[in-house]
Scaffold this motif. Structure first.
Motif, short mmCIF file in Angstrom:
data_model
loop_
_atom_site.label_atom_id
_atom_site.label_comp_id
_atom_site.label_asym_id
_atom_site.label_seq_id
_atom_site.Cartn_x
_atom_site.Cartn_y
_atom_site.Cartn_z
N MET A 7 0.83 -1.20 0.00
CA MET A 7 0.00 0.00 0.00
C MET A 7 0.87 1.26 0.00
O MET A 7 0.61 2.20 -0.76
CB MET A 7 -0.92 0.02 1.23
CG MET A 7 -1.85 1.22 1.24
SD MET A 7 -2.82 1.35 2.72
CE MET A 7 -1.58 1.76 3.92
N PHE A 8 1.91 1.29 0.83
CA PHE A 8 2.79 2.46 0.85
C PHE A 8 3.56 2.60 -0.46
O PHE A 8 3.84 3.71 -0.91
CB PHE A 8 3.74 2.41 2.04
CG PHE A 8 3.13 2.91 3.31
CD1 PHE A 8 2.91 4.27 3.49
CD2 PHE A 8 2.77 2.05 4.32
CE1 PHE A 8 2.34 4.75 4.65
CE2 PHE A 8 2.20 2.51 5.49
CZ PHE A 8 1.98 3.87 5.64
N LEU A 9 3.90 1.49 -1.09
CA LEU A 9 4.57 1.56 -2.39
C LEU A 9 3.63 2.15 -3.44
O LEU A 9 4.04 2.99 -4.25
CB LEU A 9 5.03 0.16 -2.82
CG LEU A 9 5.77 0.10 -4.15
CD1 LEU A 9 7.06 0.89 -4.07
CD2 LEU A 9 6.04 -1.33 -4.53
N ILE A 10 2.36 1.77 -3.42
CA ILE A 10 1.38 2.33 -4.36
C ILE A 10 1.18 3.82 -4.09
O ILE A 10 1.10 4.62 -5.02
CB ILE A 10 0.07 1.55 -4.27
CG1 ILE A 10 0.26 0.15 -4.84
CG2 ILE A 10 -1.05 2.28 -5.01
CD1 ILE A 10 -0.90 -0.78 -4.62
N ILE A 11 1.13 4.20 -2.81
CA ILE A 11 1.02 5.62 -2.47
C ILE A 11 2.22 6.39 -3.01
O ILE A 11 2.07 7.50 -3.55
CB ILE A 11 0.88 5.81 -0.94
CG1 ILE A 11 -0.48 5.30 -0.47
CG2 ILE A 11 1.08 7.27 -0.54
CD1 ILE A 11 -0.63 5.25 1.03
N ALA A 12 3.40 5.80 -2.88
CA ALA A 12 4.61 6.46 -3.38
C ALA A 12 4.57 6.62 -4.89
O ALA A 12 4.95 7.67 -5.43
CB ALA A 12 5.85 5.66 -2.98
N LEU A 13 4.08 5.61 -5.60
CA LEU A 13 4.01 5.71 -7.06
C LEU A 13 2.99 6.75 -7.50
O LEU A 13 3.26 7.53 -8.43
CB LEU A 13 3.66 4.34 -7.65
CG LEU A 13 4.75 3.28 -7.53
CD1 LEU A 13 4.22 1.93 -8.00
CD2 LEU A 13 5.98 3.68 -8.30
N ILE A 14 1.86 6.80 -6.83
CA ILE A 14 0.85 7.80 -7.18
C ILE A 14 1.35 9.21 -6.88
O ILE A 14 1.17 10.14 -7.67
CB ILE A 14 -0.47 7.50 -6.44
CG1 ILE A 14 -1.09 6.22 -6.99
CG2 ILE A 14 -1.45 8.66 -6.57
CD1 ILE A 14 -2.28 5.72 -6.19
N ALA A 15 2.02 9.38 -5.73
CA ALA A 15 2.56 10.69 -5.38
C ALA A 15 3.66 11.11 -6.34
O ALA A 15 3.79 12.30 -6.66
CB ALA A 15 3.09 10.66 -3.94
N ALA A 16 4.44 10.14 -6.84
CA ALA A 16 5.50 10.48 -7.80
C ALA A 16 4.90 10.96 -9.11
O ALA A 16 5.43 11.87 -9.75
CB ALA A 16 6.38 9.26 -8.05
N VAL A 17 3.78 10.38 -9.51
CA VAL A 17 3.14 10.81 -10.76
C VAL A 17 2.65 12.24 -10.64
O VAL A 17 2.78 13.03 -11.59
CB VAL A 17 1.96 9.84 -11.09
CG1 VAL A 17 1.08 10.42 -12.20
CG2 VAL A 17 2.49 8.48 -11.48
#
Length: 54
Positions: A7-17
């Motif tokens: 979940m935190f990895l997905i949050i990081a990817l979305i925030a990077a976008v």
């Protein structure tokens, strides 16, 4: 615990976008910590969980 790391990895990817790089570094750090804690706990579970009950 692995679910939290993902979940935190997905949050990081979305925030990077979206360009929130401060949130990205924090979320990636939390995801790494949770992944390694999960890895250590699963290894210990495999080692100590295979005791035979004779």
């Amino acid at each position: 615990m692995l679910g939290w790391a993902v979940m935190f990895l997905i949050i990081a990817l979305i925030a990077a976008v979206f360009g929130f790089f401060g949130i990205v570094s924090t979320a990636v750090g939390i995801a790494k910590i949770l992944f390694f804690v999960f890895l250590i706990m699963s290894i210990l579970s495999f080692i100590f969980g295979k005791r035979s009950s004779v």
